[in-house]
Design an enzyme around this catalytic site. Structure first.
Site, PDB file in Angstrom:
ATOM      1  CE  LYS A 114      36.245  27.851  48.058  1.00  0.00           C
ATOM      2  NZ  LYS A 114      37.519  28.366  48.522  1.00  0.00           N
ATOM      3  CE  LYS A 206      33.862  32.574  43.160  1.00  0.00           C
ATOM      4  NZ  LYS A 206      35.001  33.031  44.395  1.00  0.00           N
ATOM      5  CE  LYS A 209      42.674  33.545  44.832  1.00  0.00           C
ATOM      6  NZ  LYS A 209      42.653  33.355  46.268  1.00  0.00           N
TER       7      LYS A 209
HETATM    8  N1  AQP Z   1      34.828  36.560  40.849  1.00  0.00           N
HETATM    9  C1  AQP Z   1      34.977  37.313  41.929  1.00  0.00           C
HETATM   10  N2  AQP Z   1      34.356  38.544  41.707  1.00  0.00           N
HETATM   11  C2  AQP Z   1      34.629  39.356  42.564  1.00  0.00           C
HETATM   12  N3  AQP Z   1      35.225  39.250  43.910  1.00  0.00           N
HETATM   13  C3  AQP Z   1      35.641  38.028  43.962  1.00  0.00           C
HETATM   14  N4  AQP Z   1      36.553  37.530  45.132  1.00  0.00           N
HETATM   15  C4  AQP Z   1      36.804  36.601  44.733  1.00  0.00           C
HETATM   16  N5  AQP Z   1      36.369  36.130  43.493  1.00  0.00           N
HETATM   17  C5  AQP Z   1      35.802  36.944  42.997  1.00  0.00           C
HETATM   18  C6  AQP Z   1      36.811  38.449  45.978  1.00  0.00           C
HETATM   19  O1  AQP Z   1      38.358  38.206  46.138  1.00  0.00           O
HETATM   20  C7  AQP Z   1      38.645  38.318  47.581  1.00  0.00           C
HETATM   21  C8  AQP Z   1      39.809  37.286  47.851  1.00  0.00           C
HETATM   22  O2  AQP Z   1      39.017  36.255  47.840  1.00  0.00           O
HETATM   23  P1  AQP Z   1      39.764  34.609  47.960  1.00  0.00           P
HETATM   24  O3  AQP Z   1      41.045  34.911  48.359  1.00  0.00           O
HETATM   25  O4  AQP Z   1      38.757  33.732  49.013  1.00  0.00           O
HETATM   26  O5  AQP Z   1      39.447  34.100  46.584  1.00  0.00           O
HETATM   27  P2  AQP Z   1      38.639  33.114  45.862  1.00  0.00           P
HETATM   28  O6  AQP Z   1      39.228  33.754  44.338  1.00  0.00           O
HETATM   29  O7  AQP Z   1      37.149  33.180  46.132  1.00  0.00           O
HETATM   30  O8  AQP Z   1      39.573  31.900  46.080  1.00  0.00           O
HETATM   31  P3  AQP Z   1      39.249  30.402  46.274  1.00  0.00           P
HETATM   32  O9  AQP Z   1      38.329  30.118  47.410  1.00  0.00           O
HETATM   33  O10 AQP Z   1      40.874  29.909  46.476  1.00  0.00           O
HETATM   34  O11 AQP Z   1      39.025  30.155  44.915  1.00  0.00           O
HETATM   35  P4  AQP Z   1      37.893  29.422  44.235  1.00  0.00           P
HETATM   36  O12 AQP Z   1      36.874  30.455  44.245  1.00  0.00           O
HETATM   37  O13 AQP Z   1      38.370  29.222  43.116  1.00  0.00           O
HETATM   38  O14 AQP Z   1      37.691  28.154  44.900  1.00  0.00           O
HETATM   39  C9  AQP Z   1      37.396  38.186  48.460  1.00  0.00           C
HETATM   40  O15 AQP Z   1      36.891  39.350  48.852  1.00  0.00           O
HETATM   41  C10 AQP Z   1      36.519  37.871  47.344  1.00  0.00           C
HETATM   42  O16 AQP Z   1      35.043  37.982  47.762  1.00  0.00           O
END
Ligand code: AQP
Length: 344
Positions: A114, A206, A209
């Site tokens: 990140k 992955k 969001k």
């Molecule tokens: N792709 C995924 N597959 C399975 N589980 C997932 N989780 C997140 N992405 C996947 C699980 O969802 C829960 C909440 O996660 P979060 O709120 O940390 O969300 P995120 O989507 O990982 O969010 P970010 O960090 O806001 O976004 P990005 O990834 O876009 O930077 C957790 O139990 C997570 O494991």
């Protein structure tokens, strides 16, 4: 020491709740509520480790709350709340900042991903995210934590922190009548066919969001047309589906779509291939569209209905936060005694 079994998990209100959040986390939360006492948290303190627009954060917080309820979590039987309303999370996180070692945090891959190349410019909060996550879980002395695969390393760190706290303060813990350990070592629950749902545009990344292309993910609020379009456009390869699971090994996009189908249908990859082995993607995708719309359509509709009453959602969060705060307050009092803080 035996600990009362309890489940805790959280989701960040960072917008675009997607199928990965549902299959990897929220669907599992729902399944666990018959067996455990559960706390499900909208982790807004985590969200602000990267910039969040203050005008947008309340909507995103209510959206995650609505998703919890629309997916089937019962807020009268379990606790649904938002993290910032229970100050003990941040209080315990500070104690854990003093227990965790820099070397442990330096190994966290999520921070590296990140923060990227501009690490000097990342917030201190983003770096300390895992100690807050340990506090989220351990302030309730939770024993089980359902998460997606991407959170495994953070869970391991939570266990290390619990263990080091129990060890550093072992004399005080015993003196105050807590036996051999005050905190349980929380167990990750990473199970099922969709612990890591991948992007629909690239089976090696992955589903996330923050991915700029909306075609990379299915949002929980997507309507039937959007779901159908995204699945039809999902990247695949030219071969038909294999009839055995081993045949998915070097085919990340096929593996991802079959995993999604399996998780939505509550079956296994082998079960899906038993039905669709040797089928063309066009046939399989049509079936996946029907299944996705049948499973996600009612959730999206219920979320939209709940979101029309923000006051109702806020009162669920207020009530859940008050119940959570009672439990957290008890833990924090004990932690203060153990650490040696004078309290009145
Ligand atoms: N792709 C995924 N597959 C399975 N589980 C997932 N989780 C997140 N992405 C996947 C699980 O969802 C829960 C909440 O996660 P979060 O709120 O940390 O969300 P995120 O989507 O990982 O969010 P970010 O960090 O806001 O976004 P990005 O990834 O876009 O930077 C957790 O139990 C997570 O494991």
């Amino acid at each position: 020491m035996a600990f009362q079994e309890r489940v805790f998990s959280g989701v960040q209100p960072t917008g675009n709740l997607h199928l990965g959040n549902y299959l990897g986390a929220i669907k599992r939360f729902v399944e666990l509520q018959d067996r455990y006492d559960c706390l499900y948290c909208v982790v807004d303190l985590h969200a602000i480790t990267v910039w969040q627009d203050p005008a947008e954060l309340p909507r995103a917080t209510r959206e995650v709350t609505a998703a919890f309820i629309a997916c089937g979590i019962d807020p009268t039987k379990h606790i649904i709340f938002n993290q910032s309303q229970v100050a003990e999370h941040a209080e315990l996180a500070w104690v854990f900042n003093c227990v965790a070692r820099l070397g442990w945090l330096n190994r966290m891959t999520q921070f590296k991903e990140k923060a990227g190349k501009d690490r000097e410019n990342a917030s201190v909060g983003l770096y300390a995210y895992p100690t807050l996550m340990a506090a989220d879980i351990l302030i309730y002395r939770a024993t089980h934590v359902p998460v997606g695969e991407d959170q495994k390393q953070h869970l391991e760190l939570s266990r290390d922190i619990a263990q080091k706290f129990n060890n550093d303060f072992r004399h005080a813990i015993r003196e105050h009548g807590y036996g051999d350990g005050f905190f349980p070592l929380p167990e990750p629950l990473i199970t099922g066919e969709a612990t890591r749902v991948m992007s629909l545009r690239d089976g090696t990344r992955k589903m996330s969001k923050s991915e700029p292309s909306d075609y990379s993910r299915i949002n929980l609020t997507d309507d039937a047309d959007a779901i159908a379009q995204k699945i039809r456009k999902a990247k695949t390869d030219p071969e038909p589906l294999p009839s055995e699971e081993a045949g998915l090994k070097l085919r990340p996009e096929a593996d991802n779509l079959v995993g999604i189908y399996a998780a939505l249908a509550d079956t296994t990859r082998a079960g899906v291939l038993g039905q669709f082995g040797n089928a063309q993607f066009s046939t399989f995708k049509s079936a996946l569209v029907d299944l996705s719309v049948a499973k996600l359509g009612p959730i999206g509709a219920e979320m939209k209905r709940l979101l029309r009453d923000p006051v109702g959602i806020d009162s669920i969060l207020a009530e859940g936060s008050a119940r959570a705060q009672k439990l957290a307050g008890e833990t924090m009092k004990a932690v203060k005694d153990i650490v040696g803080f004078v309290r009145s």
